[in-house]
Scaffold this active site. Structure first.
Site, PDB file in Angstrom:
ATOM      1  N   LYS A 204      43.447  34.219  40.298  1.00  0.00           N
ATOM      2  CA  LYS A 204      42.898  33.016  39.674  1.00  0.00           C
ATOM      3  C   LYS A 204      42.878  33.133  38.159  1.00  0.00           C
ATOM      4  O   LYS A 204      43.228  32.196  37.440  1.00  0.00           O
ATOM      5  CB  LYS A 204      41.493  32.725  40.206  1.00  0.00           C
ATOM      6  CG  LYS A 204      40.918  31.419  39.668  1.00  0.00           C
ATOM      7  CD  LYS A 204      39.681  30.967  40.401  1.00  0.00           C
ATOM      8  CE  LYS A 204      38.483  31.827  40.140  1.00  0.00           C
ATOM      9  NZ  LYS A 204      37.218  31.179  40.567  1.00  0.00           N
TER      10      LYS A 204
ATOM     11  N   GLY B 165      33.960  27.769  35.235  1.00  0.00           N
ATOM     12  CA  GLY B 165      33.577  28.200  33.899  1.00  0.00           C
ATOM     13  C   GLY B 165      34.758  28.746  33.124  1.00  0.00           C
ATOM     14  O   GLY B 165      34.848  28.586  31.900  1.00  0.00           O
TER      15      GLY B 165
ATOM     16  N   ASP C 278      32.799  40.056  39.716  1.00  0.00           N
ATOM     17  CA  ASP C 278      32.825  39.047  40.773  1.00  0.00           C
ATOM     18  C   ASP C 278      32.705  39.649  42.167  1.00  0.00           C
ATOM     19  O   ASP C 278      32.540  38.914  43.146  1.00  0.00           O
ATOM     20  CB  ASP C 278      34.116  38.232  40.689  1.00  0.00           C
ATOM     21  CG  ASP C 278      34.135  37.318  39.481  1.00  0.00           C
ATOM     22  OD1 ASP C 278      33.052  36.829  39.099  1.00  0.00           O
ATOM     23  OD2 ASP C 278      35.218  37.087  38.918  1.00  0.00           O
TER      24      ASP C 278
ATOM     25  N   LYS D 240      26.212  33.112  36.753  1.00  0.00           N
ATOM     26  CA  LYS D 240      27.473  32.698  37.367  1.00  0.00           C
ATOM     27  C   LYS D 240      27.267  31.329  38.033  1.00  0.00           C
ATOM     28  O   LYS D 240      26.363  30.581  37.675  1.00  0.00           O
ATOM     29  CB  LYS D 240      27.940  33.754  38.372  1.00  0.00           C
ATOM     30  CG  LYS D 240      28.430  35.044  37.730  1.00  0.00           C
ATOM     31  CD  LYS D 240      29.777  34.824  37.056  1.00  0.00           C
ATOM     32  CE  LYS D 240      30.399  36.118  36.567  1.00  0.00           C
ATOM     33  NZ  LYS D 240      31.754  35.898  36.011  1.00  0.00           N
TER      34      LYS D 240
ATOM     35  N   ARG E 191      23.585  35.140  41.275  1.00  0.00           N
ATOM     36  CA  ARG E 191      24.137  35.869  42.418  1.00  0.00           C
ATOM     37  C   ARG E 191      23.276  37.055  42.837  1.00  0.00           C
ATOM     38  O   ARG E 191      23.330  37.476  43.998  1.00  0.00           O
ATOM     39  CB  ARG E 191      25.574  36.314  42.114  1.00  0.00           C
ATOM     40  CG  ARG E 191      26.548  35.145  42.126  1.00  0.00           C
ATOM     41  CD  ARG E 191      27.965  35.533  41.798  1.00  0.00           C
ATOM     42  NE  ARG E 191      28.859  34.387  41.989  1.00  0.00           N
ATOM     43  CZ  ARG E 191      30.101  34.318  41.533  1.00  0.00           C
ATOM     44  NH1 ARG E 191      30.604  35.338  40.850  1.00  0.00           N
ATOM     45  NH2 ARG E 191      30.835  33.238  41.748  1.00  0.00           N
TER      46      ARG E 191
END
Length: 451
Positions: A29, A102, A328, A355, A359
């Site tokens: 990504k 973001g 992540d 995030k 999280r």
């Protein structure tokens, strides 16, 4: 594939007797976003293979079209970008919708901030609640004007600099997004823009800019490193082959480690040193994870991974300096830690608080609801693993409309004693639309629950 337009997609993940096969992971990504943005700043055609076609990246496609680039899809994952050159962005006629991304918002703001045009950026409820002043603060130094909601939240209008000036900027927190936004803004500023990093972050932007012909130099110092970019280059179109996303590969790999009788193979995973911290951590935990056929593709290190069930995982202490290379992946790591013997300490992870959701809070709630002992603080999380006892399951977990939380919960359900449901899994389509079909193809049982 999941339908992102549905407001409430309830999914249930049932215990698996074994996962096996080859996982066809989509393209990275981070690299997908950057290939579109940098391609739009060349003159000519950039050809891209392996582009991730999740909603986050498709929002970047839409943004580049609004700024005047021609972006054409030829087939699955195959695209062309006909760029407008550095400083050639046109003023968009409509506000830029960044959806849930973001990365898209911050990088595109940087790319247009040194061009004398004005653009307004907005996103969904989650993105509109995330901080943007960490990016707009340095963009203002270039000469841009940025006006948003209180505390630097979207919607945000950016008026690009008429006469941009290069800057020297020390990034206050480890963030590849801040660094990349500054470098993109620096492309259209005369002279040399310098970014100072005390802790390394993913370097996809630096690698890609070099590949496209920008003059960029990395200087190691006692305090970290300095990235020197010479402004106003003529970027040359390239053929880009995007490696498979390590953050997406993390889910079938982690599932294979905790589901008995599992063996999952993933080819061509990007192993950029600034992205591979999870795999290092899993091996330290005693995971049966083999990395082989290490090679380089399109300037990025790539390898094949084989993950097998690992019944003797042990808790470890993940050092804070590793956080940027796996930021992540902490949600799914906390799932693996729930099945390990002993305590897993994750430190220096305060960035997880801002995030798509908080999280740390999200995974604390998920694990506690499934009777897994956890402790947390402002920038740390500790999971006390259940070891051979395992996780009972049988709960409904809140995703907080966060794709990584939703996927982590569904992975938890595959290895628990009872099924686990996720209240809303629609957000998965933003980054990994093939997730459900891919996991079920490996032997998982993840199904939508009728409302």
């Amino acid at each position: 594939m999941l339908n992102i337009q549905k407001s409430n997609v309830v999914m249930k993940s049932s215990p698996s007797t074994g996962l096996s096969g080859c996982a066809d992971i989509p393209g990275d990504k981070s690299v997908s976003h950057r290939s579109l943005i940098v391609g739009a700043m060349t003159v000519g055609e950039t050809k891209i293979k392996g582009l991730l076609e999740g909603q986050d990246v498709l929002d970047t496609v839409g943004a580049m079209r609004q700024f005047g680039a021609k972006v054409v899809q030829h087939g699955s994952g195959e695209w062309s970008v006909f760029g407008v050159g550095v400083g050639g962005f046109a003023e968009p006629s409509q506000a830029i919708n960044c959806g849930n991304s973001g990365t898209a918002a911050r990088l595109i703001m940087g790319a247009m901030a040194s061009t004398p045009i004005t653009a307004t950026f907005y996103g969904d409820a989650s993105l509109n609640d995330r901080p943007m002043n960490r990016v707009t603060d340095p963009l203002i130094l270039f000469g841009a004007h940025c006006v948003g909601r209180s505390n630097g939240h979207l919607p945000m209008t950016v008026k690009g600099a008429v006469d941009p000036i290069p800057i020297r900027y020390s990034v206050p927190v480890p963030s590849a997004q801040i660094k990349s936004a500054i470098l993109f803004a620096g492309l259209n500023a005369p002279g040399k823009t310098i970014v100072i990093e005390r802790k390394p972050t993913r370097d996809h932007t630096e690698r890609m800019l070099k590949q496209f012909g920008a003059h960029i130099e990395i200087i190691e110092t006692d305090d970290g490193c300095e990235i020197h970019l010479s402004g106003q280059p003529e970027l040359d179109p390239q053929d880009i082959v995007i490696a498979r996303d390590p953050s997406s590969a993390a889910f079938p790999i982690c599932a294979a480690l905790i589901v008995p009788n599992s063996s999952v193979f993933v080819s061509g995973v990007g192993l950029n040193p600034a992205r591979s911290g999870l795999f290092t951590t899993l091996q330290e935990m005693g995971a049966d994870l083999t990395i082989k056929n290490l090679r380089e593709e399109a300037g990025e290190p790539v390898a094949d991974l084989l993950a097998c069930h690992s019944p003797d995982l042990r808790g470890v202490s993940v050092p804070p300096e590793r956080a940027a290379s796996m930021i992540d992946e902490y949600p799914v790591l906390s799932v693996v830690a729930a099945f390990a013997e002993g305590r897993t300490d994750m430190q220096g992870i305060g960035e997880l608080r801002v995030k798509e959701s908080d999280r740390i809070l999200a995974m604390v709630d998920v694990l506690r609801s499934n009777a897994v002992p956890v402790e947390d603080g402002p920038d740390w999380l500790s999971v006390i693993g259940t070891g051979k006892k395992g996780v009972i399951g049988g709960t409904v977990c809140r995703s907080r409309f966060d794709h990584r939380i939703a996927m982590s919960c569904l992975i938890l359900g595959l290895a628990s004693q009872k099924p686990i449901s996720v209240d809303n899994a629609g957000s998965i389509a933003t980054s990994f639309p093939e997730f459900i079909s891919l996991m079920n193809g490996l032997g998982a049982d993840i199904q939508e629950v009728s409302e």
